[in-house]
Motif scaffolding. Sequence first.
Motif, PDB file in Angstrom:
ATOM      1  N   LEU A   5      32.851  48.911  46.293  1.00 43.60           N
ATOM      2  CA  LEU A   5      33.300  47.709  45.587  1.00 43.60           C
ATOM      3  C   LEU A   5      33.643  46.646  46.629  1.00 43.60           C
ATOM      4  O   LEU A   5      34.369  46.931  47.586  1.00 43.60           O
ATOM      5  CB  LEU A   5      34.553  48.033  44.765  1.00 43.60           C
ATOM      6  CG  LEU A   5      35.234  46.849  44.076  1.00 43.60           C
ATOM      7  CD1 LEU A   5      34.415  46.387  42.874  1.00 43.60           C
ATOM      8  CD2 LEU A   5      36.642  47.220  43.648  1.00 43.60           C
ATOM      9  N   LEU A   6      33.073  45.467  46.470  1.00 43.78           N
ATOM     10  CA  LEU A   6      33.507  44.335  47.297  1.00 43.78           C
ATOM     11  C   LEU A   6      34.328  43.435  46.371  1.00 43.78           C
ATOM     12  O   LEU A   6      33.759  42.716  45.551  1.00 43.78           O
ATOM     13  CB  LEU A   6      32.306  43.556  47.859  1.00 43.78           C
ATOM     14  CG  LEU A   6      31.180  44.334  48.558  1.00 43.78           C
ATOM     15  CD1 LEU A   6      30.138  43.358  49.117  1.00 43.78           C
ATOM     16  CD2 LEU A   6      31.726  45.202  49.680  1.00 43.78           C
ATOM     17  N   ALA A   7      35.644  43.537  46.471  1.00 42.60           N
ATOM     18  CA  ALA A   7      36.507  42.793  45.557  1.00 42.60           C
ATOM     19  C   ALA A   7      36.910  41.465  46.196  1.00 42.60           C
ATOM     20  O   ALA A   7      37.334  41.425  47.345  1.00 42.60           O
ATOM     21  CB  ALA A   7      37.745  43.615  45.222  1.00 42.60           C
ATOM     22  N   GLY A  80      36.581  38.232  41.320  1.00 44.71           N
ATOM     23  CA  GLY A  80      35.215  38.653  41.056  1.00 44.71           C
ATOM     24  C   GLY A  80      34.900  39.835  41.928  1.00 44.71           C
ATOM     25  O   GLY A  80      35.751  40.259  42.722  1.00 44.71           O
ATOM     26  N   PHE A  81      33.704  40.368  41.817  1.00 45.19           N
ATOM     27  CA  PHE A  81      33.396  41.533  42.633  1.00 45.19           C
ATOM     28  C   PHE A  81      31.905  41.780  42.694  1.00 45.19           C
ATOM     29  O   PHE A  81      31.137  41.277  41.879  1.00 45.19           O
ATOM     30  CB  PHE A  81      34.094  42.782  42.069  1.00 45.19           C
ATOM     31  CG  PHE A  81      33.683  43.118  40.670  1.00 45.19           C
ATOM     32  CD1 PHE A  81      32.580  43.936  40.427  1.00 45.19           C
ATOM     33  CD2 PHE A  81      34.372  42.606  39.584  1.00 45.19           C
ATOM     34  CE1 PHE A  81      32.188  44.223  39.141  1.00 45.19           C
ATOM     35  CE2 PHE A  81      33.980  42.886  38.295  1.00 45.19           C
ATOM     36  CZ  PHE A  81      32.886  43.701  38.059  1.00 45.19           C
ATOM     37  N   TRP A  82      31.529  42.522  43.718  1.00 45.64           N
ATOM     38  CA  TRP A  82      30.189  43.077  43.814  1.00 45.64           C
ATOM     39  C   TRP A  82      30.320  44.601  43.822  1.00 45.64           C
ATOM     40  O   TRP A  82      31.326  45.138  44.285  1.00 45.64           O
ATOM     41  CB  TRP A  82      29.531  42.698  45.136  1.00 45.64           C
ATOM     42  CG  TRP A  82      29.013  41.303  45.256  1.00 45.64           C
ATOM     43  CD1 TRP A  82      27.748  40.877  44.951  1.00 45.64           C
ATOM     44  CD2 TRP A  82      29.699  40.154  45.764  1.00 45.64           C
ATOM     45  NE1 TRP A  82      27.618  39.532  45.227  1.00 45.64           N
ATOM     46  CE2 TRP A  82      28.800  39.061  45.731  1.00 45.64           C
ATOM     47  CE3 TRP A  82      30.989  39.932  46.233  1.00 45.64           C
ATOM     48  CZ2 TRP A  82      29.153  37.785  46.160  1.00 45.64           C
ATOM     49  CZ3 TRP A  82      31.340  38.664  46.652  1.00 45.64           C
ATOM     50  CH2 TRP A  82      30.427  37.598  46.612  1.00 45.64           C
ATOM     51  N   VAL A  83      29.310  45.263  43.319  1.00 50.82           N
ATOM     52  CA  VAL A  83      29.157  46.695  43.563  1.00 50.82           C
ATOM     53  C   VAL A  83      27.849  46.839  44.328  1.00 50.82           C
ATOM     54  O   VAL A  83      26.814  46.347  43.878  1.00 50.82           O
ATOM     55  CB  VAL A  83      29.122  47.514  42.256  1.00 50.82           C
ATOM     56  CG1 VAL A  83      28.917  48.994  42.575  1.00 50.82           C
ATOM     57  CG2 VAL A  83      30.405  47.300  41.464  1.00 50.82           C
ATOM     58  N   VAL A  84      27.940  47.456  45.524  1.00 51.80           N
ATOM     59  CA  VAL A  84      26.749  47.561  46.372  1.00 51.80           C
ATOM     60  C   VAL A  84      26.546  49.018  46.792  1.00 51.80           C
ATOM     61  O   VAL A  84      27.487  49.815  46.759  1.00 51.80           O
ATOM     62  CB  VAL A  84      26.883  46.689  47.642  1.00 51.80           C
ATOM     63  CG1 VAL A  84      26.978  45.221  47.285  1.00 51.80           C
ATOM     64  CG2 VAL A  84      28.079  47.127  48.484  1.00 51.80           C
ATOM     65  N   THR A  85      25.320  49.340  47.175  1.00 49.07           N
ATOM     66  CA  THR A  85      25.090  50.628  47.822  1.00 49.07           C
ATOM     67  C   THR A  85      24.912  50.368  49.305  1.00 49.07           C
ATOM     68  O   THR A  85      24.327  49.359  49.708  1.00 49.07           O
ATOM     69  CB  THR A  85      23.826  51.338  47.302  1.00 49.07           C
ATOM     70  OG1 THR A  85      22.718  50.459  47.465  1.00 49.07           O
ATOM     71  CG2 THR A  85      23.961  51.720  45.856  1.00 49.07           C
ATOM     72  N   ALA A  86      25.447  51.290  50.102  1.00 48.08           N
ATOM     73  CA  ALA A  86      25.338  51.155  51.554  1.00 48.08           C
ATOM     74  C   ALA A  86      25.355  52.549  52.158  1.00 48.08           C
ATOM     75  O   ALA A  86      25.991  53.442  51.609  1.00 48.08           O
ATOM     76  CB  ALA A  86      26.496  50.320  52.105  1.00 48.08           C
ATOM     77  N   ILE A 107      37.748  39.605  51.234  1.00 51.24           N
ATOM     78  CA  ILE A 107      37.061  40.659  50.490  1.00 51.24           C
ATOM     79  C   ILE A 107      37.686  42.017  50.788  1.00 51.24           C
ATOM     80  O   ILE A 107      37.896  42.353  51.957  1.00 51.24           O
ATOM     81  CB  ILE A 107      35.564  40.733  50.884  1.00 51.24           C
ATOM     82  CG1 ILE A 107      34.875  39.382  50.691  1.00 51.24           C
ATOM     83  CG2 ILE A 107      34.854  41.847  50.128  1.00 51.24           C
ATOM     84  CD1 ILE A 107      34.665  38.975  49.260  1.00 51.24           C
ATOM     85  N   GLU A 108      38.006  42.762  49.754  1.00 50.92           N
ATOM     86  CA  GLU A 108      38.469  44.140  49.937  1.00 50.92           C
ATOM     87  C   GLU A 108      37.280  45.068  49.721  1.00 50.92           C
ATOM     88  O   GLU A 108      36.636  45.013  48.673  1.00 50.92           O
ATOM     89  CB  GLU A 108      39.575  44.456  48.932  1.00 50.92           C
ATOM     90  CG  GLU A 108      40.064  45.889  49.001  1.00 50.92           C
ATOM     91  CD  GLU A 108      41.130  46.201  47.940  1.00 50.92           C
ATOM     92  OE1 GLU A 108      41.681  45.251  47.345  1.00 50.92           O
ATOM     93  OE2 GLU A 108      41.372  47.381  47.710  1.00 50.92           O
ATOM     94  N   VAL A 109      36.983  45.882  50.741  1.00 49.20           N
ATOM     95  CA  VAL A 109      35.862  46.826  50.639  1.00 49.20           C
ATOM     96  C   VAL A 109      36.421  48.192  50.318  1.00 49.20           C
ATOM     97  O   VAL A 109      37.265  48.706  51.050  1.00 49.20           O
ATOM     98  CB  VAL A 109      35.071  46.879  51.968  1.00 49.20           C
ATOM     99  CG1 VAL A 109      33.937  47.892  51.864  1.00 49.20           C
ATOM    100  CG2 VAL A 109      34.528  45.498  52.314  1.00 49.20           C
ATOM    101  N   ARG A 110      35.966  48.773  49.219  1.00 49.82           N
ATOM    102  CA  ARG A 110      36.575  50.034  48.793  1.00 49.82           C
ATOM    103  C   ARG A 110      35.503  50.970  48.241  1.00 49.82           C
ATOM    104  O   ARG A 110      34.697  50.560  47.411  1.00 49.82           O
ATOM    105  CB  ARG A 110      37.599  49.715  47.709  1.00 49.82           C
ATOM    106  CG  ARG A 110      38.596  50.796  47.531  1.00 49.82           C
ATOM    107  CD  ARG A 110      39.834  50.234  46.880  1.00 49.82           C
ATOM    108  NE  ARG A 110      40.472  51.277  46.111  1.00 49.82           N
ATOM    109  CZ  ARG A 110      41.439  51.064  45.235  1.00 49.82           C
ATOM    110  NH1 ARG A 110      41.845  49.840  45.003  1.00 49.82           N
ATOM    111  NH2 ARG A 110      41.978  52.056  44.600  1.00 49.82           N
ATOM    112  N   PRO A 111      35.504  52.223  48.750  1.00 53.60           N
ATOM    113  CA  PRO A 111      34.445  53.153  48.329  1.00 53.60           C
ATOM    114  C   PRO A 111      34.662  53.662  46.902  1.00 53.60           C
ATOM    115  O   PRO A 111      35.804  53.830  46.475  1.00 53.60           O
ATOM    116  CB  PRO A 111      34.568  54.303  49.331  1.00 53.60           C
ATOM    117  CG  PRO A 111      35.976  54.253  49.799  1.00 53.60           C
ATOM    118  CD  PRO A 111      36.412  52.816  49.749  1.00 53.60           C
TER     119      PRO A 111
END
Lengths: 121, 421
Positions: A5-7, A80-86, A107-111
């Motif tokens: 999650l990129l919050a 807002g947010f993104w959901v990405v695969t990495a 941006i908060e990056v959270r698995p």
Amino acid sequence: MNQYLLAVHTDFDAPATSEDEMMAAFAAVDEFNADLASSGAWVFAGGLQAPDTATIVDATAGSAVMTDGPYAETKEQLGGFWVVTAPDLDAALDLGARASVACGERIEVRPFQVEPEDDDA
Amino acid sequence: MSHLDRAAPAASAATVDQVFREEYGRAVATLIRLVGDIGVAEEVVQEAFEVALRRWPVEGVPPSPAGWIITTARRRSIDRHRRESVRMPRSIAAALAQSLREEIEEVAEPMPDDQLRLLFTCCHPALSHPAQVALSLRLVGGLTTREIARAFLVPEPTMAQRLSRAKRKIRDAGIAYRIPDESVLQDRVAGVLATIYLIYTGGHTASTGDRLARVDLCRESVRLARLVAGLLPDEAEATGLLALLVLTESRRPARIGPDGLLVRLDLQNRSRWDRDAIGEGHRLVQDCLTRNRPGPYQLQAAIQAVHTDAPTACATDWPQVVALYDHLFTMQPTAVVALNRALAVAEVEGAAEALSQIEGLDLDEWHYWHAARAELLARMGRSVAAVAAADRALALVDNRAEERFLRQRRRHWCGEAARDD
């Protein structure tokens, strides 16, 4: 591949940015989204309405109780947010940094929790 | 951990313990590569050492103790895997186990890169500094959780929690177990070196608690710095950090006097300095100079080299020290560097000039700044002002040895102030 999650943490009380700046940010985010799609990292993304449009529903004690407003009264709220695969955290942080540049916010990056793998696959 | 508690013939237990000290980090690093999970790697290496403690006293120490530990740990991990895969069709499980067994002989060799990868993982910037320090000491240094807890004066459960949270984050957030890409390598190397330096300062300046545990931290950080300098031969700063730590350590025997008081550099008994360490440190600094890629650690090491090169305090090449601080300041323009530079200036241009240089620095919350002011004021004959500055320093200092030293200085200046009246 993991999902992250990129919050976007936004200060909704901050003075409004100029229209030009806003249009530039929209364009930058569009471009970032297109990159995510073409690289296969895209899962989902969206912007949220202001926190005062939120409603808390609490049905933990049986019947649902509604409360007007966001969950926490903090200065910065989820905007807002993104959901990405990495493949790993470094790659996700890289995307987070690019997202931060594009939208001009922190941006908060959270698995995400990982589903147990299917051994028969 | 538990292997230390078992009863076994003393000589063999000591042998296992020695192998544990030397090889734990290497074994864990290799096992993480093979099994892909830190927790499992730690457990199977621990189990392998427990097996060693049972069998070596009877069967003798194998020719390659480290290889034996790694192979045994690897077998354990396969046994685990097999237990966990009982639900899959037997033929598949058997084939998998067979292929894993064949793999043992091929890949269960420690590779230097294993430790480097692990160190980069432990020092990933997504982890807090205390977590990086604890992980590096535990996984790379092979210290027990109890030892690390004692060294940092925190309860053992707190340290255990810190370690398990950090390991969980590595697993759940997907921190990769690899050497970083070229594009970020410099930053990440700097992060690893900073963590090792943090371990050293933790041991070097810490105030209370078990002094032996503290000394251990210094020794561990030198060991880690030596490992990194060896693994990253092209990184001049890695060599610079090793040189800095070795040279700072060389003066340790003279730093604390017989009365337990801190001894100032100019009053230290230089015959107590460790000549071998100084020799090594000077060779490392020389090595850095020939690379001609200066950096903050190398410059600080060079400053230490000037000090340790002087047979007496008076013979110190102070202009050279000032020049090195000038260079350091261009790379690290901080108030702390400016303060240390000014103290060298005091030896060249006098206390008044040095004092004028440090007055404007924004270091009011640091005891060392007040202590430095006190020394300079006293040298200028302003004993009353020196005592006042010493009082400010005493109000801020949290290190027992430094506090006792400051009290002694303050008494001395009080005497001078009284004479002046």
